[in-house]
Design a protein around this motif. Structure first.
Motif, PDB file in Angstrom:
ATOM      1  N   TYR A 209       0.861  -1.187   0.000  1.00  8.37           N
ATOM      2  CA  TYR A 209       0.000   0.000   0.000  1.00  8.37           C
ATOM      3  C   TYR A 209       0.900   1.240   0.000  1.00  8.37           C
ATOM      4  N   THR A 210       0.522   2.260  -0.751  1.00  3.47           N
ATOM      5  CA  THR A 210       1.415   3.418  -0.886  1.00  3.47           C
ATOM      6  C   THR A 210       0.727   4.730  -0.536  1.00  3.47           C
ATOM      7  N   VAL A 211       1.496   5.602   0.106  1.00  2.00           N
ATOM      8  CA  VAL A 211       1.091   6.979   0.391  1.00  2.00           C
ATOM      9  C   VAL A 211       2.321   7.858   0.129  1.00  2.00           C
ATOM     10  N   ILE A 212       2.196   9.145   0.395  1.00  2.00           N
ATOM     11  CA  ILE A 212       3.359  10.018   0.348  1.00  2.00           C
ATOM     12  C   ILE A 212       3.427  10.848   1.625  1.00  2.00           C
ATOM     13  N   MET A 275      -6.093   6.997   4.582  1.00  2.00           N
ATOM     14  CA  MET A 275      -4.807   7.645   4.328  1.00  2.00           C
ATOM     15  C   MET A 275      -4.421   7.484   2.854  1.00  2.00           C
ATOM     16  N   CYS A 276      -4.626   6.283   2.323  1.00  2.20           N
ATOM     17  CA  CYS A 276      -4.284   6.020   0.911  1.00  2.20           C
ATOM     18  C   CYS A 276      -5.235   6.737  -0.048  1.00  2.20           C
ATOM     19  N   GLY A 277      -6.475   6.955   0.372  1.00  2.00           N
ATOM     20  CA  GLY A 277      -7.494   7.459  -0.550  1.00  2.00           C
ATOM     21  C   GLY A 277      -8.083   8.788  -0.155  1.00  2.00           C
ATOM     22  N   ASP A 444      -2.618  10.733   0.398  1.00  2.00           N
ATOM     23  CA  ASP A 444      -2.826   9.992  -0.851  1.00  2.00           C
ATOM     24  C   ASP A 444      -1.681  10.235  -1.834  1.00  2.00           C
ATOM     25  N   ALA A 445      -1.035   9.157  -2.280  1.00  2.00           N
ATOM     26  CA  ALA A 445       0.087   9.276  -3.216  1.00  2.00           C
ATOM     27  C   ALA A 445      -0.350   9.824  -4.565  1.00  2.00           C
ATOM     28  N   LEU A 449       1.803  11.361  -7.747  1.00  2.18           N
ATOM     29  CA  LEU A 449       1.853  10.466  -8.910  1.00  2.18           C
ATOM     30  C   LEU A 449       0.781   9.411  -8.710  1.00  2.18           C
ATOM     31  N   ASN A 450      -0.131   9.300  -9.674  1.00  6.19           N
ATOM     32  CA  ASN A 450      -1.326   8.481  -9.476  1.00  6.19           C
ATOM     33  C   ASN A 450      -1.104   7.000  -9.777  1.00  6.19           C
TER      34      ASN A 450
END
Length: 601
Positions: A209-212, A275-277, A444-445, A449-450
Motif C-alpha cells: 500500500y502506498t502513500v506520500i 490515508m491512501c485514498g 494519498d500518493a 503520482l497516481n
C-alpha cells in the motif's frame, strides 16, 4: 546462484534443485545478501519478504510452465500496479485481477501495489489475511455485492469515529474521512490489521500500500525527490527509496532514537484506506459531511447554545467555501457568542466582510475556545447519558472543524525521530528534518503520482516487469510519462519510449503499450482502462459515465458496476498473448545475459 533481476534456479534445470531463500533475496550471484537490511543500514527487503519471494517465485515458475514458458534458469519478478481513481479504480482493479485469475496468469504476479482507489480493492481482497486467490470467484462476488449494496448507517460509522477520537494523540481529517467518507464508497468498516495480511506460503501476491509524506512533497528538488514515497506492507512501514523501516505493528507509535517511548494501537485497515485514498477530499465536501454529522450525532430535541453555535459556524464556512454570501448568519453568530471571550480576553466578533484568511482565524479561535466556553453550560436538559454523548460529539465536531481549517491530514508519530545523523546517512542526505520532527503527515500518493511505480522500482526488489493498469481520470498517459520523468531525475532505471506519445494516445489510447527494458532496466507495460479497443469510438462516453465526482458518493448501481467490470476484464483477456510474449522476451534477455557473463552453471 543468481544474476540480473530475477532468480536463478538450480543447475538441474526443470525438476532440478530448487533455489534458496537467500538467493530469492539478492539478485547478484555470490553477493546474494547485498540487499539484506541487516547488512546495509536498514535498506533492503526484510527476511519475511525474502522468504515470501522464495515461495511465490516457485509458484510463478509453475504458472508460467502451464502457459508454455519454461523457466529453466530464471524466473522473472513481475509487479502488477493499479492507479488511483476512486470507486472506478476499486471496481476495475478487482475485475482485472479476476481476469488474470481466469487467464491463469495470477500466480505469475509477485507484487501487487496500489494507489488510492486501488488500495480499497486490495484491502477487500486481503481482508484479515485470507487466501483470496484460492477462491477468487467467490471473494470477488462478495466484494462486488457489498460495493453495490446499502451504505452503512451514520450511527455505525460514527461509533468508529468516536473510537478514533478517543485513541488518537493526533486527531486529524484522515480519521473523519476514513470513518465517514471512505465507508460510504466501500460499504465496510474494516477494523482488521495490515500486519495480519501475511502469507508464509506465497499463495497470493505480496501487497504493498502506498502513500506520500506531505511534508516531503513540498520540497521536491535534488536528492529530496526520493523523499515523499512511502509504503506499508504486512511487515514494515518505510520510505521506499531510503532509510530504515519500522515494524508495521509499531507504525504510529511514538519513537525516540529508534526506541518506542509510547506504544499506540496499530492502525486498522479502514484508517489506512483513508490515508491512501484522501485525494478525493475537498473543503466543500467536508463541510457538507460536518453538517450531516451534526444532524445525525447530536441526539435529542433540544438545541443548546453550543449546538446552535456549531451548526451556524459550519453553515457559514460551507457557504464561504462555495463563494456564497453568508451575511444572513452573522447576526445570529454574534448573538450566540455574546459575552464569550477568547484566550486574550477579547470578544469574538464576526464581520460579514471578513476575508478568507480572517474567517479562517475566526473559526480557529472558536475551536480553541469551544470547550472552555461551553463546558459549564453543556447541560441540554436531557439524561446524563445523552448529555455526555452529545458533548463528546460536540468536541469531535469542533476538532474536525479545526482540522478542516488547518487542512490537517494523516498526522502520525515519526519513527525516525531522534535517530543519529551518523547512523542514518541516507536519511540525512535526502530529508534531514526526518531525524528531528516528532510527527509526519501521510496523504494519498495520487496527489503526486497516481500510480505506485516507486514501491516496485526499489532496487532491492529487482522487478523485471511492471504491468501498470491505469484507471485515472483525464490523460491516460500521464502516469507513465510522469513516472519516467521522475525516475530519470532520481537515476532509477526506467525504459525509453520507442516512439513519441501523441495527442491520439491521450484522447484515443491503445489498450496495450510495451516499453521494453534490457538486462538492467525493467520492462513497463501500460494498459489504460478505457481505450479504442474496448470502447471503439465511445471512449469519451465511458469516461464521462465513470467520471470521478467528489460530491457524489454512491452513484454506482449494480448495472454500472457490472459494465465497468467487463471493460476492465476485456483489457486483460484480449492481451494475454502479448503479456506472455513480453515475459518470454524478458526471460530470453536474462538467460542470454547469464551465458554472456559465464555465470550459467
Amino acid at each position: 546462484m543468481q544474476n540480473g533481476n530475477g532468480v536463478i534456479l538450480g543447475s538441474g534445470g526443470p525438476g532440478g534443485e530448487a533455489f534458496s531463500p537467500g538467493q530469492a533475496a539478492g539478485g547478484r550471484g555470490e553477493e546474494e545478501d547485498v540487499f539484506s537490511p541487516e547488512q546495509n543500514g536498514g535498506l533492503g527487503i526484510n527476511k519475511d519478504e525474502r522468504m515470501f519471494v522464495y515461495k511465490r517465485l516457485k509458484r510463478a515458475k509453475d504458472c508460467l510452465a502451464e502457459n508454455g514458458i519454461e523457466c529453466h534458469e530464471f524466473v522473472p519478478r513481475i509487479a502488477l500496479i493499479g492507479s488511483g481513481g476512486g470507486k472506478r479504480a476499486t471496481v476495475a482493479f478487482l475485475a482485472a485481477l479476476e481476469a488474470f485469475g481466469e487467464s491463469n496468469l495470477l500466480d505469475s504476479i509477485l507484487y501487487l501495489s496500489g494507489v488510492s482507489g486501488s488500495t480499497w480493492c486490495m484491502a477487500s481482497l486481503y481482508h484479515d489475511g485470507r487466501d483470496w486467490c484460492s477462491d477468487q470467484t467467490a471473494v470477488t462476488k462478495e466484494i462486488i455485492d457489498r460495493l453495490g449494496g446499502k451504505k452503512l448507517s451514520w450511527a455505525k460509522c460514527g461509533e468508529r469515529l468516536k473510537e478514533y477520537y478517543k485513541q488518537a494523540d493526533h486527531y486529524n481529517l484522515t480519521h473523519f474521512w476514513s470513518a465517514i467518507a471512505v465507508t460510504t464508497w466501500i460499504k465496510d468498516l474494516d477494523t482488521t490489521l495490515l500486519s495480519k495480511q501475511t502469507d508464509v506460503n506465497g499463495r497470493v501476491p505480496y501487497p504493498i500500500y502506498t502513500v506520500i509524506d506531505k511534508n516531503c512533497k513540498q520540497q521536491l528538488e535534488g536528492s529530496a525527490l526520493k523523499g515523499p514515497w512511502f509504503e506499508l506492507t504486512a511487515h514494515e512501514a518505510r520510505y521506499s527509496l531510503f532509510g530504515p523501516p519500522a515494524q508495521q505493528k509499531e507504525f504510529g507509535s511514538m519513537f525516540k532514537n529508534g526506541l518506542i517511548v509510547k506504544q499506540m494501537p496499530e492502525m486498522d485497515m479502514l484508517y489506512i484506506q483513508g490515508m491512501c485514498g484522501s485525494a478525493l477530499a475537498d473543503a466543500q465536501l467536508l463541510w457538507r459531511l460536518l453538517k450531516e454529522g451534526i444532524k445525525e450525532w447530536l441526539p435529542g430535541q433540544s438545541r443548546p447554545s453550543w449546538r446552535l453555535a456549531l451548526e451556524t459556524l459550519v453553515d457559514i464556512n460551507s457557504l464561504a467555501s462555495e463563494g456564497k454570501d453568508y451575511s444572513r448568519h452573522v447576526q445570529r453568530m454574534n448573538e450566540l457568542l455574546a459575552g464569550k471571550l477568547d484566550k486574550s480576553r477579547k470578544c469574538l466578533i464576526l464581520d460579514p466582510k471578513f476575508t478568507k484568511a480572517e474567517l479562517e482565524d475566526y473559526t480557529l479561535v472558536f475551536c480553541e475556545c469551544f470547550s472552555d466556553w461551553y463546558e459549564s453550560d453543556r447541560d441540554s436538559g436531557e439524561s446524563d447519558v445523552v448529555r455526555v454523548d452529545a458533548w463528546i460529539w460536540a468536541k469531535i465536531l469542533a476538532s474536525t472543524l479545526k482540522c478542516v481549517k488547518t487542512w490537517k491530514w494523516g498526522t502520525t508519530y515519526n519513527f525516525l525521530h531522534g535517530r543519529s545523523k551518523e547512523d542514518n546517512t541516507s536519511v540525512q542526505e535526502v530529508v534531514p528534518s526526518l531525524l528531528t520532527t516528532e510527527t509526519r503527515d501521510y496523504i494519498d500518493a495520487g496527489l503526486l503520482l497516481n500510480s505506485p511505480y516507486f514501491s516496485v522500482l526499489r532496487e532491492d526488489r529487482k522487478v523485471d516487469l511492471v504491468i501498470s493498469l491505469d484507471f485515472s481520470d483525464g490523460d491516460p498517459m500521464m502516469t507513465v510519462e510522469e513516472a519516467k520523468k521522475m525516475a530519470m531525475e532520481m537515476k532509477i532505471p526506467f525504459p525509453d519510449f520507442p516512439v513519441k506519445i501523441t495527442s491520439e494516445d491521450r484522447s484515443k489510447p491503445k489498450d496495450f503499450y510495451a516499453f521494453q527494458g534490457d538486462r538492467k532496466i525493467p520492462t513497463v507495460i501500460h494498459m489504460p482502462l478505457f481505450n479504442k479497443v474496448n470502447c471503439d469510438k465511445d471512449i469519451e462516453v465511458w469516461r464521462e459515465k465513470y467520471k470521478t465526482i467528489r460530491a457524489t458518493f454512491d452513484r454506482y448501481n449494480p448495472e454500472m458496476i457490472e459494465d465497468l467490470k467487463q471493460k476492465s476484464k476485456e483489457n486483460v483477456q484480449k492481451n494475454k498473448d502479448r503479456l506472455l510474449d513480453e515475459i518470454k522476451e524478458i526471460i530470453r534477455l536474462r538467460q542470454n545475459q547469464l551465458r554472456f557473463t559465464g555465470l550459467h552453471m
